[in-house]
Motif scaffolding. Structure first.
Motif, PDB file in Angstrom:
ATOM      1  N   LEU A  25      33.834  37.672  43.803  1.00 49.71           N
ATOM      2  CA  LEU A  25      34.892  38.595  43.388  1.00 49.71           C
ATOM      3  C   LEU A  25      35.091  39.692  44.424  1.00 49.71           C
ATOM      4  N   ARG A  26      34.010  40.186  45.001  1.00 49.14           N
ATOM      5  CA  ARG A  26      34.134  41.237  46.017  1.00 49.14           C
ATOM      6  C   ARG A  26      34.862  40.719  47.263  1.00 49.14           C
ATOM      7  N   VAL A  27      34.604  39.465  47.633  1.00 49.13           N
ATOM      8  CA  VAL A  27      35.302  38.870  48.775  1.00 49.13           C
ATOM      9  C   VAL A  27      36.801  38.791  48.491  1.00 49.13           C
ATOM     10  N   LEU A  28      37.153  38.333  47.288  1.00 46.78           N
ATOM     11  CA  LEU A  28      38.562  38.235  46.914  1.00 46.78           C
ATOM     12  C   LEU A  28      39.209  39.616  46.839  1.00 46.78           C
ATOM     13  N   THR A  29      38.444  40.595  46.371  1.00 46.80           N
ATOM     14  CA  THR A  29      38.968  41.961  46.289  1.00 46.80           C
ATOM     15  C   THR A  29      39.257  42.508  47.681  1.00 46.80           C
ATOM     16  N   ASP A  30      38.359  42.230  48.620  1.00 42.82           N
ATOM     17  CA  ASP A  30      38.574  42.675  50.002  1.00 42.82           C
ATOM     18  C   ASP A  30      39.821  42.018  50.594  1.00 42.82           C
ATOM     19  N   LYS A  31      40.008  40.727  50.288  1.00 43.94           N
ATOM     20  CA  LYS A  31      41.201  40.032  50.774  1.00 43.94           C
ATOM     21  C   LYS A  31      42.462  40.630  50.150  1.00 43.94           C
ATOM     22  N   ALA A  32      42.380  40.949  48.866  1.00 41.22           N
ATOM     23  CA  ALA A  32      43.527  41.552  48.184  1.00 41.22           C
ATOM     24  C   ALA A  32      43.841  42.922  48.770  1.00 41.22           C
ATOM     25  N   ARG A  33      42.806  43.661  49.108  1.00 41.38           N
ATOM     26  CA  ARG A  33      42.991  44.990  49.696  1.00 41.38           C
ATOM     27  C   ARG A  33      43.710  44.891  51.041  1.00 41.38           C
ATOM     28  N   ALA A  34      43.465  43.782  51.746  1.00 42.74           N
ATOM     29  CA  ALA A  34      44.105  43.561  53.045  1.00 42.74           C
ATOM     30  C   ALA A  34      45.443  42.846  52.908  1.00 42.74           C
ATOM     31  N   GLY A  35      45.855  42.571  51.665  1.00 38.63           N
ATOM     32  CA  GLY A  35      47.120  41.885  51.444  1.00 38.63           C
ATOM     33  C   GLY A  35      47.064  40.407  51.757  1.00 38.63           C
ATOM     34  N   GLU A  36      45.864  39.818  51.685  1.00 37.40           N
ATOM     35  CA  GLU A  36      45.682  38.419  52.066  1.00 37.40           C
ATOM     36  C   GLU A  36      45.306  37.527  50.889  1.00 37.40           C
ATOM     37  N   PRO A  53      29.700  46.156  36.890  1.00 39.05           N
ATOM     38  CA  PRO A  53      30.835  46.992  36.480  1.00 39.05           C
ATOM     39  C   PRO A  53      31.620  47.522  37.673  1.00 39.05           C
ATOM     40  N   SER A  54      30.908  47.908  38.741  1.00 31.82           N
ATOM     41  CA  SER A  54      31.599  48.472  39.908  1.00 31.82           C
ATOM     42  C   SER A  54      32.464  47.430  40.603  1.00 31.82           C
ATOM     43  N   ALA A  55      31.981  46.185  40.676  1.00 28.64           N
ATOM     44  CA  ALA A  55      32.753  45.122  41.326  1.00 28.64           C
ATOM     45  C   ALA A  55      34.018  44.820  40.535  1.00 28.64           C
ATOM     46  N   TYR A  56      33.899  44.807  39.217  1.00 27.14           N
ATOM     47  CA  TYR A  56      35.069  44.507  38.392  1.00 27.14           C
ATOM     48  C   TYR A  56      36.055  45.671  38.396  1.00 27.14           C
ATOM     49  N   GLU A  57      35.530  46.882  38.357  1.00 31.57           N
ATOM     50  CA  GLU A  57      36.408  48.049  38.395  1.00 31.57           C
ATOM     51  C   GLU A  57      37.187  48.081  39.706  1.00 31.57           C
ATOM     52  N   ASP A  58      36.502  47.770  40.808  1.00 26.05           N
ATOM     53  CA  ASP A  58      37.159  47.751  42.112  1.00 26.05           C
ATOM     54  C   ASP A  58      38.258  46.691  42.139  1.00 26.05           C
ATOM     55  N   ALA A  59      37.959  45.514  41.584  1.00 23.57           N
ATOM     56  CA  ALA A  59      38.950  44.434  41.544  1.00 23.57           C
ATOM     57  C   ALA A  59      40.170  44.852  40.730  1.00 23.57           C
ATOM     58  N   CYS A  60      39.936  45.523  39.611  1.00 18.96           N
ATOM     59  CA  CYS A  60      41.044  45.970  38.763  1.00 18.96           C
ATOM     60  C   CYS A  60      41.919  46.991  39.475  1.00 18.96           C
ATOM     61  N   HIS A  61      41.297  47.898  40.203  1.00 20.65           N
ATOM     62  CA  HIS A  61      42.054  48.924  40.909  1.00 20.65           C
ATOM     63  C   HIS A  61      42.846  48.327  42.071  1.00 20.65           C
ATOM     64  N   VAL A  62      42.254  47.354  42.759  1.00 12.48           N
ATOM     65  CA  VAL A  62      42.903  46.778  43.941  1.00 12.48           C
ATOM     66  C   VAL A  62      43.946  45.728  43.566  1.00 12.48           C
ATOM     67  N   MET A  63      43.576  44.808  42.680  1.00 12.26           N
ATOM     68  CA  MET A  63      44.469  43.702  42.320  1.00 12.26           C
ATOM     69  C   MET A  63      45.434  44.056  41.196  1.00 12.26           C
ATOM     70  N   GLY A  64      45.010  44.995  40.355  1.00 13.14           N
ATOM     71  CA  GLY A  64      45.714  45.211  39.102  1.00 13.14           C
ATOM     72  C   GLY A  64      44.905  44.517  38.015  1.00 13.14           C
ATOM     73  N   GLN A  65      44.885  45.067  36.830  1.00  8.41           N
ATOM     74  CA  GLN A  65      44.007  44.559  35.777  1.00  8.41           C
ATOM     75  C   GLN A  65      44.393  43.169  35.295  1.00  8.41           C
ATOM     76  N   GLU A  66      45.680  42.874  35.303  1.00 10.48           N
ATOM     77  CA  GLU A  66      46.129  41.554  34.872  1.00 10.48           C
ATOM     78  C   GLU A  66      45.630  40.474  35.834  1.00 10.48           C
ATOM     79  N   THR A  67      45.812  40.714  37.138  1.00  7.57           N
ATOM     80  CA  THR A  67      45.374  39.742  38.139  1.00  7.57           C
ATOM     81  C   THR A  67      43.860  39.607  38.142  1.00  7.57           C
ATOM     82  N   ALA A  68      43.146  40.720  38.011  1.00 11.07           N
ATOM     83  CA  ALA A  68      41.682  40.672  37.972  1.00 11.07           C
ATOM     84  C   ALA A  68      41.207  39.825  36.797  1.00 11.07           C
ATOM     85  N   ALA A  69      41.897  39.923  35.670  1.00 12.01           N
ATOM     86  CA  ALA A  69      41.532  39.124  34.499  1.00 12.01           C
ATOM     87  C   ALA A  69      41.747  37.636  34.774  1.00 12.01           C
ATOM     88  N   MET A  70      42.847  37.304  35.456  1.00  5.98           N
ATOM     89  CA  MET A  70      43.099  35.904  35.803  1.00  5.98           C
ATOM     90  C   MET A  70      42.035  35.378  36.762  1.00  5.98           C
TER      91      MET A  70
END
Length: 235
Positions: A202-213, A166-183
Motif C-alpha cells: 500500500l505504501r508503494v502504491l501511495t508513493d506512486k499516487a503521490r507522484a501521479g503515477e 493506521p499511518s499507512a492507511y491514513e496516508d493512502a486516504c489523504h493521497v489517493m482520496g478515501q474512496e480510491t484507498a478503499a478500492m
C-alpha cells in the motif's frame, strides 16, 4: 463440462450487465442484454457437445465484449496519471466535506473508521463493478455493502486484518482520496495470499499516487479478470 461453462458465462455476463446498468455506465447495455437473452433462449434442454460448442463460443465472445466496454469506461474515467493527480488533489481539497478521521486515529491504533457527513464521495468507478472484482470484502461487512460509505467503513476495518498500519492507511486516504484507498484495500484483500506485505504494498502504491503515477482502474480490471478467469479460459 460444456453445461458448466455455459452456466459460468451466463452468471458473469448477467452480473456485469446488471451492475453496469445500475451504476449508469455508458454503453449499449440494452443491446448487449438482448444479445445475451437471444443466446440463452437458444440453448436446448438436451443437446450433444457439438450443439453446445457454438453456444459457449457465442457467450465467450459476448463476455469479452462486456469486459472491453467496462475497461473502456474505466480508462476513459481515469485516462492518465495527470488526471489521477488532479482528481486526487480535488478530492484532498474537499476531504473535510465528506469524511473525517477520529482525532486520536494515529495514537489509538483504531480501525480508522471514517465519520460520515451529508456529502457523498465522487463516484469514479461503479460500486457494482468493484464488488464484482473484489467480492471478498463483502464478507467483512456487518450489514453488507450497499453504498460507498459501507465500502469505506469496511475497508477501514479490513486494513487491520491485512496488517496495514493506521499511518499507512491514513496516508493512502489523504493521497489517493478515501474512496480510491478503499478500492485499493479491496483489491489487496482479494489478492492477499499473493502479497507478502500488504502494508508495504500500500505504501508503494501511495508513493506512486503521490507522484501521479497510479490509477486504480487497471488494478480493478486485473482483479475482475482474475476473479472471472475460469470462465474466460473455458471460453
Amino acid at each position: 463440462l460444456m453445461r458448466e461453462r455455459i452456466t459460468l458465462h451466463r452468471r458473469d455476463i448477467h452480473k456485469l450487465i446488471e451492475a453496469a446498468v445500475n451504476e449508469d455506465v455508458p454503453g449499449d447495455w440494452g443491446g448487449l442484454w438482448k444479445r445475451f437473452r437471444s443466446v440463452v433462449e437458444a440453448i436446448p434442454r438436451r443437446a450433444c457437445i457439438a450443439e453446445l460448442e457454438p453456444i459457449v463460443a457465442d457467450l465467450a465472445a459476448l463476455h469479452d465484449d462486456v469486459d472491453k466496454l467496462l475497461e473502456i469506461h474505466m480508462e476513459s474515467t481515469n485516462p492518465s496519471g495527470n488526471d489521477s493527480q488532479s482528481e486526487r488533489q480535488q478530492s484532498n481539497s474537499n476531504a473535510d466535506s465528506i469524511f473525517e478521521f477520529e482525532p486520536a486515529f494515529e495514537k489509538s491504533g483504531s480501525t480508522a473508521e471514517p465519520r460520515t457527513r451529508t456529502a457523498e464521495p465522487p463516484r469514479t468507478y461503479p460500486l457494482g463493478i468493484v464488488l464484482k472484482a473484489c467480492p471478498e470484502i463483502a464478507d467483512y461487512a456487518v450489514d453488507g455493502i450497499g453504498n460507498w460509505r459501507d465500502l469505506m467503513v469496511t475497508a477501514a476495518q479490513v486494513r487491520g486484518y491485512l496488517g496495514v498500519s493506521p499511518s499507512a492507511y491514513e496516508d493512502a486516504c489523504h493521497v489517493m482520496g478515501q474512496e480510491t484507498a478503499a478500492m485499493v484495500i479491496a483489491c489487496i484483500l482479494q489478492r492477499a495470499q499473493h502479497i507478502n506485505s500488504a502494508g508495504g504494498y500500500l505504501r508503494v502504491l501511495t508513493d506512486k499516487a503521490r507522484a501521479g503515477e497510479f490509477s486504480v482502474g487497471p488494478m480493478l480490471m486485473a482483479a475482475l479478470r482474475a476473479n472471472g478467469s475460469p470462465t474466460r479460459m473455458a471460453g
